[in-house]
Design a protein around this motif. Structure first.
Motif, mmCIF file in Angstrom:
data_model
loop_
_atom_site.group_PDB
_atom_site.id
_atom_site.type_symbol
_atom_site.label_atom_id
_atom_site.label_comp_id
_atom_site.label_asym_id
_atom_site.label_seq_id
_atom_site.Cartn_x
_atom_site.Cartn_y
_atom_site.Cartn_z
ATOM 1 N N CYS A 121 -6.335 -9.165 -2.424
ATOM 2 C CA CYS A 121 -5.340 -8.170 -2.002
ATOM 3 C C CYS A 121 -3.962 -8.799 -1.845
ATOM 4 O O CYS A 121 -2.950 -8.211 -2.244
ATOM 5 N N LEU A 123 -0.053 -1.359 3.161
ATOM 6 C CA LEU A 123 -1.175 -2.113 2.599
ATOM 7 C C LEU A 123 -1.114 -3.581 3.000
ATOM 8 O O LEU A 123 -2.144 -4.208 3.261
ATOM 9 N N TYR A 135 -1.180 5.460 4.836
ATOM 10 C CA TYR A 135 -1.219 5.187 3.391
ATOM 11 C C TYR A 135 -2.184 6.077 2.623
ATOM 12 O O TYR A 135 -2.100 6.161 1.397
#
Length: 316
Positions: free
Chosen positions: A207, A260, A283
């Motif tokens: 990520c 994020l 989000y």
């Protein structure tokens, strides 16, 4: 379960309970009303963008091709989550099967990662359009746009397969209560009765790499765009139009990546599950709802297309 020799055996769970949000019936009803309104605005806004861009020939350009796909992704990942969440807010049973949880997890990861790649592609598209206008029709022809979009989906699918397989290969035995309203990595890792170091390393590494990499593409693209606009364009009106278009994209990108990054790329950034739930709402629901508003309200072409569509409907 305790075996005859006194050891603890791990019984595979077949279902989870999504604890969702705390509070009594009044709080649950208030959250239901709030989420329902936001979700309906989200669906209506993104469907409107998809229909307008599809029906208006003047919007058949690379920028709007990618914008239509952005609306599709926003619509999909909100719909993967919130029908179930709304149902749970009105129900005493908040059960989700293991297969259902894994499926929701897979599609959330797929769609969110694909959107992250798409935002970078949209920045690259604006870079080519403004910094290399003569090459733009060739470099961003329809075939290239389709290939870029497919690459975004392939990248999202690969990440989703990795995250899902790593997460759901863990044994869950401490509890079947997920302290969240969706199946997400952090609350699921808390239920594992095995060492999750490797899973956390994979999560934060992949990520972090995706978020930092795509953010760099966006920043570099808009750095070149800003320099080009200031150097080449003497017209204040022309500058304003370009900065307005790019500003819409930068606003959407900033909102998406910041949430994020806080949630997945910084170990320990979210101190509690309650904070995590709020960030998740931002989000997965607020940003998808805002994106059509950001792009339509700050984009003259979209507003003109909406007006033409309305006039055509009135005439018929």
């Amino acid at each position: 379960e305790i075996t005859q020799n006194g050891n603890l055996s791990v019984m595979p769970l077949q279902e989870f309970v999504l604890d969702g949000f705390g509070g009594g019936p009044q709080t649950q009803a208030l959250l239901f009303a709030l989420f329902l309104v936001l979700y309906l605005v989200d669906v209506l806004g993104n469907l409107t963008m998809i229909v307008v861009i599809t029906l208006d020939a003047r919007l058949h350009s690379p920028m709007y091709f990618f914008l239509k796909n952005l609306s599709f992704l926003d619509l999909c990942y909100s719909s993967v989550i919130y029908p179930k969440t709304l149902s749970d807010l009105l129900s005493s049973s908040k059960v989700i099967t293991l297969g259902g949880c894994a499926t929701q997890f897979f599609f959330i990861s797929l769609l969110l990662t694909t959107e992250g790649f798409l935002l970078a592609v949209m920045a690259y598209d604006r870079f080519m359009a403004i910094c290399s206008p003569l090459r733009y029709p060739i470099s961003m022809c329809p075939l290239v746009c389709v290939r870029l979009m497919l690459t975004c989906y392939c990248g999202g699918c690969l990440n989703s397969i990795l995250q899902t397989s790593f997460t759901f290969s863990l044994p869950f035995c401490s509890s079947n209560h997920i302290d969240h309203f969706l199946c997400d990595v952090p609350p699921l890792l808390k239920l594992a009765c095995a060492d999750t170091t490797v899973n956390e390393l994979v999560l934060f590494s992949i990520c972090g790499l995706i978020i930092v990499g795509t953010t760099l593409v966006v920043l570099i693209s808009y750095g070149y765009i800003t320099v080009t606009i200031l150097r080449m364009m003497r017209s204040g009106g022309g500058r304003h139009k370009l900065f307005s278009t790019c500003g819409s994209h930068m606003t959407a990108v900033s909102l998406f990546y910041e949430t994020l990054f806080v949630m997945y790329a910084q170990p320990g950034a979210v101190e509690s599950m309650e904070q995590g739930k709020v960030v998740s709402v931002i989000y997965t629901l607020v940003i998808p709802m805002l994106n059509p508003l950001i792009y339509s309200l700050r984009n003259k072409d979209v507003k003109d297309a909406l007006w033409r569509l309305g006039q055509r409907h009135t005439a018929t």
